[in-house]
Design a protein around this motif. Structure first.
Motif, PDB file in Angstrom:
ATOM      1  N   ALA A  86      35.944 -28.807 -20.334  1.00 10.66           N
ATOM      2  CA  ALA A  86      37.143 -28.354 -21.371  1.00 10.66           C
ATOM      3  C   ALA A  86      36.686 -27.224 -22.016  1.00 10.66           C
ATOM      4  N   ARG A  87      35.566 -27.110 -22.551  1.00  3.55           N
ATOM      5  CA  ARG A  87      34.991 -25.816 -23.474  1.00  3.55           C
ATOM      6  C   ARG A  87      34.875 -24.933 -22.428  1.00  3.55           C
ATOM      7  N   LEU A  88      34.399 -24.894 -21.125  1.00  5.32           N
ATOM      8  CA  LEU A  88      34.345 -23.546 -20.340  1.00  5.32           C
ATOM      9  C   LEU A  88      35.542 -23.109 -19.861  1.00  5.32           C
ATOM     10  N   ALA A  89      36.701 -24.104 -19.365  1.00  2.00           N
ATOM     11  CA  ALA A  89      37.965 -23.835 -19.375  1.00  2.00           C
ATOM     12  C   ALA A  89      38.505 -22.895 -20.590  1.00  2.00           C
ATOM     13  N   GLN A  90      38.245 -23.409 -21.899  1.00  2.00           N
ATOM     14  CA  GLN A  90      38.933 -22.681 -22.822  1.00  2.00           C
ATOM     15  C   GLN A  90      38.238 -21.246 -22.862  1.00  2.00           C
ATOM     16  N   ALA A  91      36.817 -21.305 -22.752  1.00  2.00           N
ATOM     17  CA  ALA A  91      36.222 -19.774 -22.832  1.00  2.00           C
ATOM     18  C   ALA A  91      36.615 -19.004 -21.614  1.00  2.00           C
ATOM     19  N   ALA A  92      37.112 -19.601 -20.554  1.00  2.00           N
ATOM     20  CA  ALA A  92      37.682 -18.696 -19.530  1.00  2.00           C
ATOM     21  C   ALA A  92      38.773 -18.196 -19.565  1.00  2.00           C
ATOM     22  N   ALA A  93      39.683 -18.972 -20.387  1.00  2.00           N
ATOM     23  CA  ALA A  93      41.142 -18.474 -20.827  1.00  2.00           C
ATOM     24  C   ALA A  93      41.141 -17.416 -21.790  1.00  2.00           C
ATOM     25  N   LEU A  94      40.093 -17.346 -22.896  1.00  2.00           N
ATOM     26  CA  LEU A  94      39.884 -16.065 -23.699  1.00  2.00           C
ATOM     27  C   LEU A  94      39.946 -14.789 -23.072  1.00  2.00           C
TER      28      LEU A  94
END
Length: 152
Positions: free
Chosen positions: A39-47
């Motif tokens: 979830a953290r990586l998906a959020q970082a990729a969405a930035l």
């Protein structure tokens, strides 16, 4: 008295549950951590993409666009040339990667004055550097031709 097969199966199941529960708990904990990381990586990729700073604060020109950065570079060359008695023959904009500004510079004068100009150009803040340069002798001194770059 003989135990019924259902009781034997339930007892064996309870024993297996007791033996496997520590492993199951650890696996479920690892799964939870993996889900958090995903979830953290998906959020970082969405930035939105953020470029890392090329230089520390205060060392870049702080110009709004490449044209303003080149103008600041030209102003420094003109100021240093005037102070040192060096003739600025040419300053032309050249292409540079995003975040950088670049100029082609040609100056001439006494060897000592030209070298002093280059030294002052590279030592002053904000940071500007010659990525390539060439000095050739001419009548009465030297001519420096080079490409200078600076971070916007």
């Amino acid at each position: 008295m003989k135990a019924p097969p259902l009781a034997l199966g339930a007892g064996a199941g309870l024993i297996a549950l007791l033996l496997l529960s520590p492993l199951t708990g650890k696996t479920l904990g690892d799964l939870g951590e993996a889900r958090k990381e995903s979830a953290r990586l998906a959020q970082a990729a969405a930035l939105p993409d953020r470029r890392p700073a090329i230089l520390p604060d205060g060392m870049a020109l702080g110009a709004a666009d490449p044209a303003a950065a080149r103008a600041a570079m030209m102003a420094r060359v003109q100021r240093l040339a005037k102070a040192g008695g060096v003739l600025v023959e040419e300053t032309n904009a050249i292409t540079a990667p995003t975040g950088l500004a670049a100029l082609r510079i040609r100056v001439s004068g006494a060897e000592k004055a030209v070298l002093a100009l280059v030294d002052a150009f590279e030592r002053e803040a904000p940071l500007m550097r010659f990525r390539s340069w060439r000095i050739e002798p001419i009548a009465g001194g030297v001519r420096l031709t080079g490409e200078a770059v600076a971070a916007q």
